[in-house]
Design a protein around this motif. Structure first.
Motif, mmCIF file in Angstrom:
data_model
loop_
_atom_site.group_PDB
_atom_site.id
_atom_site.type_symbol
_atom_site.label_atom_id
_atom_site.label_comp_id
_atom_site.label_asym_id
_atom_site.label_seq_id
_atom_site.Cartn_x
_atom_site.Cartn_y
_atom_site.Cartn_z
ATOM 1 N N GLU A 128 1.340 -2.982 -8.904
ATOM 2 C CA GLU A 128 1.307 -2.957 -7.440
ATOM 3 C C GLU A 128 -0.112 -3.111 -6.907
ATOM 4 O OE1 GLU A 128 3.779 -2.775 -4.893
ATOM 5 O OE2 GLU A 128 4.969 -3.395 -6.607
ATOM 6 N N VAL A 129 -1.069 -2.471 -7.563
ATOM 7 C CA VAL A 129 -2.467 -2.599 -7.141
ATOM 8 C C VAL A 129 -2.932 -4.039 -7.331
ATOM 9 C CG1 VAL A 129 -4.839 -1.892 -7.684
ATOM 10 C CG2 VAL A 129 -3.052 -0.171 -7.474
ATOM 11 N N ASP A 130 -2.491 -4.677 -8.386
ATOM 12 C CA ASP A 130 -2.846 -6.077 -8.624
ATOM 13 C C ASP A 130 -2.249 -6.989 -7.540
ATOM 14 O OD1 ASP A 130 -4.386 -7.743 -10.244
ATOM 15 O OD2 ASP A 130 -2.625 -8.435 -11.346
ATOM 16 N N MET A 146 0.830 -1.207 0.000
ATOM 17 C CA MET A 146 0.000 0.000 0.000
ATOM 18 C C MET A 146 0.866 1.260 0.000
ATOM 19 S SD MET A 146 -3.383 -0.749 2.300
ATOM 20 C CE MET A 146 -2.492 -0.991 3.811
ATOM 21 N N LEU A 147 1.941 1.242 0.760
ATOM 22 C CA LEU A 147 2.846 2.394 0.775
ATOM 23 C C LEU A 147 3.525 2.568 -0.576
ATOM 24 C CD1 LEU A 147 4.380 2.025 4.340
ATOM 25 C CD2 LEU A 147 2.772 3.772 3.556
ATOM 26 N N SER A 148 3.835 1.462 -1.231
ATOM 27 C CA SER A 148 4.417 1.520 -2.565
ATOM 28 C C SER A 148 3.423 2.125 -3.561
ATOM 29 C CB SER A 148 4.833 0.118 -3.003
ATOM 30 O OG SER A 148 5.310 0.126 -4.308
ATOM 31 N N VAL A 149 2.150 1.765 -3.435
ATOM 32 C CA VAL A 149 1.114 2.334 -4.292
ATOM 33 C C VAL A 149 1.030 3.839 -4.070
ATOM 34 C CG1 VAL A 149 -1.396 2.427 -4.681
ATOM 35 C CG2 VAL A 149 -0.245 0.218 -4.546
ATOM 36 N N LEU A 150 1.052 4.263 -2.812
ATOM 37 C CA LEU A 150 1.017 5.692 -2.504
ATOM 38 C C LEU A 150 2.228 6.408 -3.103
ATOM 39 C CD1 LEU A 150 -0.377 8.046 -1.040
ATOM 40 C CD2 LEU A 150 1.000 7.475 0.969
ATOM 41 N N ARG A 151 3.392 5.804 -2.964
ATOM 42 C CA ARG A 151 4.618 6.388 -3.511
ATOM 43 C C ARG A 151 4.526 6.534 -5.035
ATOM 44 N NH1 ARG A 151 7.748 3.048 -1.250
ATOM 45 N NH2 ARG A 151 8.059 4.280 0.619
ATOM 46 N N LEU A 152 3.994 5.524 -5.696
ATOM 47 C CA LEU A 152 3.857 5.574 -7.153
ATOM 48 C C LEU A 152 2.831 6.622 -7.600
ATOM 49 C CD1 LEU A 152 4.072 1.777 -7.989
ATOM 50 C CD2 LEU A 152 5.645 3.551 -8.770
ATOM 51 N N VAL A 153 1.766 6.793 -6.820
ATOM 52 C CA VAL A 153 0.767 7.812 -7.154
ATOM 53 C C VAL A 153 1.388 9.209 -7.064
ATOM 54 C CG1 VAL A 153 -1.371 8.910 -6.359
ATOM 55 C CG2 VAL A 153 -1.253 6.436 -6.556
ATOM 56 N N VAL A 154 2.164 9.438 -6.018
ATOM 57 C CA VAL A 154 2.827 10.737 -5.862
ATOM 58 C C VAL A 154 3.838 10.940 -6.987
ATOM 59 C CG1 VAL A 154 4.375 12.077 -4.385
ATOM 60 C CG2 VAL A 154 2.439 10.854 -3.383
ATOM 61 N N THR A 155 4.578 9.897 -7.327
ATOM 62 C CA THR A 155 5.543 9.979 -8.427
ATOM 63 C C THR A 155 4.832 10.273 -9.738
ATOM 64 O OG1 THR A 155 6.976 8.379 -7.318
ATOM 65 C CG2 THR A 155 7.350 8.707 -9.659
ATOM 66 N N LEU A 156 3.694 9.648 -9.941
ATOM 67 C CA LEU A 156 2.918 9.836 -11.161
ATOM 68 C C LEU A 156 2.490 11.297 -11.332
ATOM 69 C CD1 LEU A 156 1.755 8.102 -13.471
ATOM 70 C CD2 LEU A 156 -0.315 7.871 -12.109
ATOM 71 N N GLU A 157 2.141 11.939 -10.235
ATOM 72 C CA GLU A 157 1.729 13.342 -10.293
ATOM 73 C C GLU A 157 2.873 14.248 -10.738
ATOM 74 O OE1 GLU A 157 0.390 14.245 -6.378
ATOM 75 O OE2 GLU A 157 -1.676 13.724 -6.840
ATOM 76 N N ASN A 158 4.096 13.890 -10.389
ATOM 77 C CA ASN A 158 5.238 14.769 -10.616
ATOM 78 C C ASN A 158 6.060 14.414 -11.842
ATOM 79 O OD1 ASN A 158 4.604 16.140 -8.218
ATOM 80 N ND2 ASN A 158 5.692 14.610 -7.022
ATOM 81 N N LYS A 159 5.686 13.364 -12.548
ATOM 82 C CA LYS A 159 6.487 12.900 -13.671
ATOM 83 C C LYS A 159 5.921 13.388 -14.995
ATOM 84 C CE LYS A 159 9.097 8.715 -14.182
ATOM 85 N NZ LYS A 159 9.076 7.296 -14.229
#
Length: 125
Positions: free
Chosen positions: A59-61, A33-46
């Motif tokens: 990761e969600v899968d 779940m923390l990895s999913v959160l990290r990827l969502v934040v990364t997605l916003e900034n990339k």
């Protein structure tokens, strides 16, 4: 990002109630779940988002399967699942909402006619 945050807040106390023998599974769910959160934040900034979106989808899968395992009574010796059916349903519903948002984001990034007609996720190469 808010949906992932809500999922973390809802699931955190549930993971604390896992039996001692299943703490590793609880830690794995928490880490995912923390990895999913990290990827969502990364997605916003990339700038180039498709790669990160694919990682997020994976990761969600993984999270979906870990939660399912936690709700399966055959996983433990006592045949008592770590998550009750009601809690499993609530967590799964939240994970599915996140998955639907990822699917919609895939479609918006592609902009292809097939994606706009709702034909599903693009094929990965």
């Amino acid at each position: 990002k808010n949906k992932v945050y809500e999922l973390l807040l809802y699931t955190g106390p549930e993971l604390e109630q896992f039996p001692r023998a299943q703490r590793r599974l609880a830690d794995e769910i928490r880490a995912t779940m923390l990895s999913v959160l990290r990827l969502v934040v990364t997605l916003e900034n990339k700038h180039y988002k498709k790669t990160t979106l694919g990682e997020l989808d994976n990761e969600v899968d993984v999270l979906r399967h870990l939660v399912r395992l936690a709700a399966d009574p055959q996983y433990t010796r006592s045949r008592k699942p770590c998550l009750s059916l009601r809690k499993y349903e609530n967590i799964s519903r939240k994970i599915n909402e996140i998955g639907c948002m990822i699917g919609g984001y895939y479609k918006s990034l592609n902009g292809s006619p097939a994606a706009q007609s709702g034909a599903g996720k693009p094929k990965r190469k």
